[in-house]
Design an enzyme around this catalytic site. Structure first.
Site, mmCIF file in Angstrom:
data_model
loop_
_atom_site.group_PDB
_atom_site.id
_atom_site.type_symbol
_atom_site.label_atom_id
_atom_site.label_comp_id
_atom_site.label_asym_id
_atom_site.label_seq_id
_atom_site.Cartn_x
_atom_site.Cartn_y
_atom_site.Cartn_z
ATOM 1 N N GLU A 109 92.064 -76.221 14.202
ATOM 2 C CA GLU A 109 91.689 -75.991 15.591
ATOM 3 C C GLU A 109 90.282 -76.544 15.778
ATOM 4 O O GLU A 109 89.333 -75.997 15.210
ATOM 5 C CB GLU A 109 91.689 -74.498 15.910
ATOM 6 C CG GLU A 109 93.062 -73.871 15.921
ATOM 7 C CD GLU A 109 92.996 -72.386 16.291
ATOM 8 O OE1 GLU A 109 93.681 -71.991 17.236
ATOM 9 O OE2 GLU A 109 92.270 -71.632 15.634
ATOM 10 N N ASP A 162 92.065 -72.458 10.688
ATOM 11 C CA ASP A 162 91.852 -71.663 11.886
ATOM 12 C C ASP A 162 90.405 -71.843 12.357
ATOM 13 O O ASP A 162 89.485 -71.861 11.540
ATOM 14 C CB ASP A 162 92.131 -70.199 11.534
ATOM 15 C CG ASP A 162 92.119 -69.292 12.734
ATOM 16 O OD1 ASP A 162 93.013 -69.438 13.578
ATOM 17 O OD2 ASP A 162 91.216 -68.433 12.826
#
Ligand code: CA
Length: 666
Positions: free
Chosen positions: A385, A356
Site C-alpha cells: 500500500e 501493509d
C-alpha cells in the site's frame, strides 16, 4: 511600541538569545532522537540458537542494567522452573548458554531498566510459541517439516519471473472454509486449505480445488503471522489479523493446537506444500508498520523508544492509525524486517509479500528487502500500500509511497486511481465509477489500463488522484476493483446504485473485473468476488465474525455465469502476453486508445505480434454507459474472444451492450 536599547534591554536580549540557543540545542537533541546513537548489533543470531547439547539465547537491550530468562514447562500459567541471569556482551547484546536439552520448553525475558524489572515478554525473534504468543518455545525446527518438505518447490508462473505474469487472489484463511457449505473438514484452519476435492451443496468445487479451477497464480493470504486480537483458547473469535505480536511465528488460531508451537508451523508448511504441488504460490500479508501493543510491546520494553517513531513532544507518532508506527529507518528494525522476510522465504518457502501501509517504511529499507530477496528468490512478488493512514515524522521524500514509486526496485503499489475510477470512491458510499455509469471517470480507468505509466494518450489532468504517471514499468502497479478493505465490489455497486436491477448490477460487476483483468500491470482479485460475494454491506468487517466474512460457497452455483466469465478472463490473460507487457515503452508503442467513440466507451487496440502474442491484434472495448451503443471497428477481420450479454458484431459494426466488455482479436 518604541524600544530604547539601554543596557538592561541588552542584558534581557542577551539572556533570551542564550535561552533560545539552549532551547534550540535541547530541541535539536530531541529531534535528533537519543536512541539513534545506541550501539547496534549486526549479527543474525538474535533470539534462540537451539542444539540438543545447549540452547543459546541472545537479545538486544542496550539500556538494560540486567536481563534474565525464565524457563517454563507450560505455555500458559504456573511459575517458571528456573530463571537465569544473562551476561552483557558487546553492542547492547545480552547472552546466555544453557547446557541442557531444553527442547519443547517455553521461555520469556525480563529486563532491568531504571531500577525496575519489566513484565515478562516474549522474544521478538522467537520462531515458535505457545497459546496466544505469550511465551516463546524452544523447538527443533526440523521436526516441523512435513513429509516431502525438502522436495517442495514453488510452481512456475512466468518464463522470466515477471511480476506482471501473476494473477493475485486475496484470501483470508478462516473465510475460505468456515461456512457450513464449504464442504471442508478443517474449518478455519491452515489445513482447511490443504483439502482437495471439497464441494459446496450442489457439487461445485470449493477451497483449494476452486482456486486451482479459477486459474489464478498467487494466493495472497491475509495476515497469518501471530496476531493479537483473537484469543486462541476460544474457537469462534474472528479477526483479519492486522495487529502483529510475533512476526516470525504463524497464528495459533489457524492451527489445530495453538499450545504446541510445532503444530502451527507444521500445518502452515503443509498448506504451502499442498498449494505449491497444485500450481499455486503463496503471498504473505505482512504488517511491519506497527505492533499491536505500544509502550508495553516486547520491542519497547527491550529498548524503550528505540523501535518507534515519536513526535517532538515525546508521544508515539501514529501513521498507522493503530497507536504507533515502527521505525524502519532505524538500523535494528530495518534489520529485523529484512531477516524476517528472509526467514519466511527460506523456512516456509513463501513466494511474495504484500506490505501493509508500506508508506510508513522508508524507501531504502524497502529496496534493501527487494534486492536481498530477489537474490535468493528471483521470482518473488512484492507490492504494498503506497500510502500511510496518518502523518509521520518520516519526511515524504523518504516514504515508500505511490508518489515515489519509481524509486522502488520492483515493488508494486496498489492503484487507488483505478480502483475508485472503476467503482467510485471507497470513502463515499454514494459515489459511482466508470463501471457504474460515472463516465467522467474514464481517464482514471485509462490511466490504470496503461499501468499508471507514461503514455502519450493519457490526459493526466483528468485522472482522479494522480496528476502524473508514477510507475516506471507495469511491474510497478497492482490493478484492482476491491479488496478486504471497504465494501466488497458487489456491495459497493448495490449501495451506490440502489435503483439498478440485479441484472444491471451483475453486468457492472463483470465489467469492473473485465477492466482489471485486461489491464497492464498485475491484476488482483479479492476472494469470492468472482461469484458476487457479499458482506451484506458491512464496510469494515475486520472483527465482524464468520456470518459476515465466511465465504458462502453456494454463491458459486447461484452466480455461475459470472464465475465462468471471470474464469475465462483469467484464462485469456494468462494465455496472452499482450495483456502483460513488460515496459512502459512497450505499452506506449503497442497500446493505442481509439478516438471519436460514443460517450462512455473506452476502446483500445493492442499490437500482439511485436510482444510475442499469438493474436496479431487485440481489440478491447468497455461500455461504461448503460445503454447499448454501436461503433465501427478498425479494419481487419475481427474474431470474438469474449463477448457478453446482448453485444454482437456484424461486419465492422459492433453493437456493444450497456455496462459490458468486449474482447476481439485478429
Ligand atoms: Ca495469536
Amino acid at each position: 511600541m518604541n524600544t530604547v536599547f539601554n543596557s538592561t534591554n541588552n542584558k534581557r536580549l542577551y539572556r533570551s538569545v542564550l535561552g533560545l540557543i539552549f532551547v534550540a540545542i535541547v530541541g535539536y537533541g530531541f529531534a535528533q532522537d537519543p536512541t539513534a546513537n545506541y550501539p547496534v548489533y549486526k549479527g543474525n543470531d538474535l533470539g534462540l540458537t537451539y542444539a540438543p547439547q545447549a540452547s543459546i539465547f541472545k537479545i538486544w537491550a542496550p539500556t538494560a542494567k540486567a536481563v534474565r530468562i525464565n524457563l517454563y514447562k507450560t505455555d500458559l500459567g504456573g511459575v517458571y522452573d528456573c530463571s537465569e541471569q544473562m551476561k552483557k556482551a558487546t553492542n547492547g547484546v545480552w547472552v546466555v548458554s544453557i547446557p541442557q536439552n531444553l527442547k519443547d520448553q517455553y521461555y520469556t525475558f525480563q529486563v532491568l531498566i531504571n531500577n525496575k524489572w519489566s513484565d515478562e515478554i516474549i522474544d521478538p525473534y522467537a520462531k515458535a510459541c505457545g497459546t496466544n504468543g505469550v511465551r516463546a518455545q524452544i523447538i527443533n525446527l526440523k521436526e516441523t517439516n512435513p513429509i516431502g518438505w525438502e522436495q517442495d518447490q514453488s510452481p512456475n508462473f512466468s518464463k522470466g519471473n515477471k511480476q506482471t505474469d501473476a494473477v493475485i487472489y486475496e484470501l483470508h484463511i478462516r473465510d475460505a472454509s468456515i461456512h457450513a457449505n464449504s464442504g471442508i473438514k478443517n474449518k478455519g484452519k491452515f489445513t482447511g486449505l490443504t483439502e482437495l476435492g471439497t464441494k459446496n451443496s450442489s457439487g461445485k468445487s470449493t477451497g483449494l480445488s476452486h482456486l486451482k479451477e479459477l486459474g489464478v497464480t498467487h494466493i495472497h493470504l491475509l495476515p497469518f503471522y501471530d496476531y493479537n486480537s483473537v484469543d486462541e483458547t476460544k474457537p469462534n473469535q474472528y479477526n483479519w489479523g492486522y495487529d502483529p505480536v510475533n512476526y516470525n511465528i504463524p497464528e495459533g488460531s489457524y492451527s489445530t493446537n495453538p499450545s504446541d508451537g510445532k503444530v502451527r508451523i507444521k500445518e502452515l508448511k503443509e498448506l504451502v506444500k499442498t498449494m505449491h504441488s497444485n500450481g499455486l504460490r503463496i503471498i504473505m500479508d505482512v504488517v511491519y508498520n506497527h505492533t499491536a501493543l505500544t509502550a508495553n510491546s516486547n520491542f519497547n520494553i527491550l529498548a524503550p523508544d528505540y523501535y518507534y517513531r515519536k513526535r517532538n513532544d515525546g508521544t508515539f507518532s501514529d501513521a498507522s492509525a493503530c497507536g504507533n508506527e515502527t521505525a524502519s529507518d532505524k538500523v535494528m528494525f530495518q534489520q529485523f524486517m529484512l531477516e524476517s522476510v528472509l526467514y519466511w522465504v527460506k523456512e516456509y518457502h513463501i513466494d511474495g509479500f504484500r506490505f501493509d501501509l508500506m508508506g510508513i517504511h522508508d524507501i531504502e529499507t524497502m529496496n534493501l528487502i527487494a534486492d536481498t530477496l530477489r537474490k535468493i528468490k528471483p521470482s518473488v512478488v512484492l507490492y504494498g500500500e503506497g500510502w500511510t493512514a496518518g502523518g509521520s515524522p518520516l519526511t515524504e521524500d523518504k516514504r515508500a509511497i505511490k508518489k515515489n514509486a519509481t524509486e522502488l526496485n520492483g515493488i508494486a503499489v496498489f492503484s487507488d486511481d483505478m480502483r475508485d475510477g472503476i467503482k467510485g470512491s471507497v470513502f463515499n458510499i454514494d459515489d459511482r465509477g466508470f463501471a457504474t455509469g460515472k463516465l467522467a471517470n474514464s481517464e482514471s480507468v485509462k490511466f490504470g489500463i496503461v499501468a499508471a505509466g507514461k503514455h502519450p494518450q493519457i490526459d493526466y489532468t483528468k485522472v482522479n488522484y494522480s496528476k502524473a504517471p508514477y510507475t516506471a514499468s507495469p511491474a510497478g502497479l497492482i490493478n484492482y476493483a476491491d479488496c478486504h478493505d471497504n465494501n466488497i465490489l458487489w456491495d459497493k455497486i448495490a449501495l451506490s446504485y440502489k435503483d439498478a436491477t440485479e441484472i444491471d448490477r451483475i453486468k457492472m460487476h463483470e465489467l469492473a473485473y473485465a477492466i482489471v483483468l485486461t489491464s497492464q500491470g498485475t491484476p488482483f482479485l479479492t476472494a469470492g468476488s468472482e461469484f458476487l460475494r457479499t458482506k451484506n454491506g458491512v464496510e469494515n468487517s475486520f472483527d465482524k465474525g464468520d456470518l459476515v466474512n465466511g465465504i458462502n460457497w453456494d454463491l458459486k452455483t447461484r452466480n455461475a455465469s459470472t464465475y465462468q466469465y471471470i474464469q475465462t478472463l483469467v484464462k485469456i490473460r494468462r494465455a496472452h502476453p499482450a495483456f502483460r507487457m513488460t515496459s512502459a515503452k512497450q505499452i506506449a508503442n503497442h497500446l493505442r486508445f481509439h478516438h471519436n467513440l460514443p460517450e462512455g466507451i473506452i476502446a483500445y487496440t493492442l499490437n500482439g505480434a511485436p510482444v510475442g502474442d499469438s493474436w496479431k491484434k487485440i481489440w478491447v472495448g468497455f461500455n461504461g454507459a448503460q445503454t447499448s451503443q454501436t461503433l465501427s471497428l478498425p479494419g481487419g477481420n475481427w474474431k470474438i474472444a469474449s463477448i457478453s450479454h446482448k453485444s454482437s458484431m456484424k461486419g465492422n459494426q459492433l453493437i456493444i451492450d450497456g455496462s459490458t466488455a468486449v474482447i476481439l482479436y485478429q
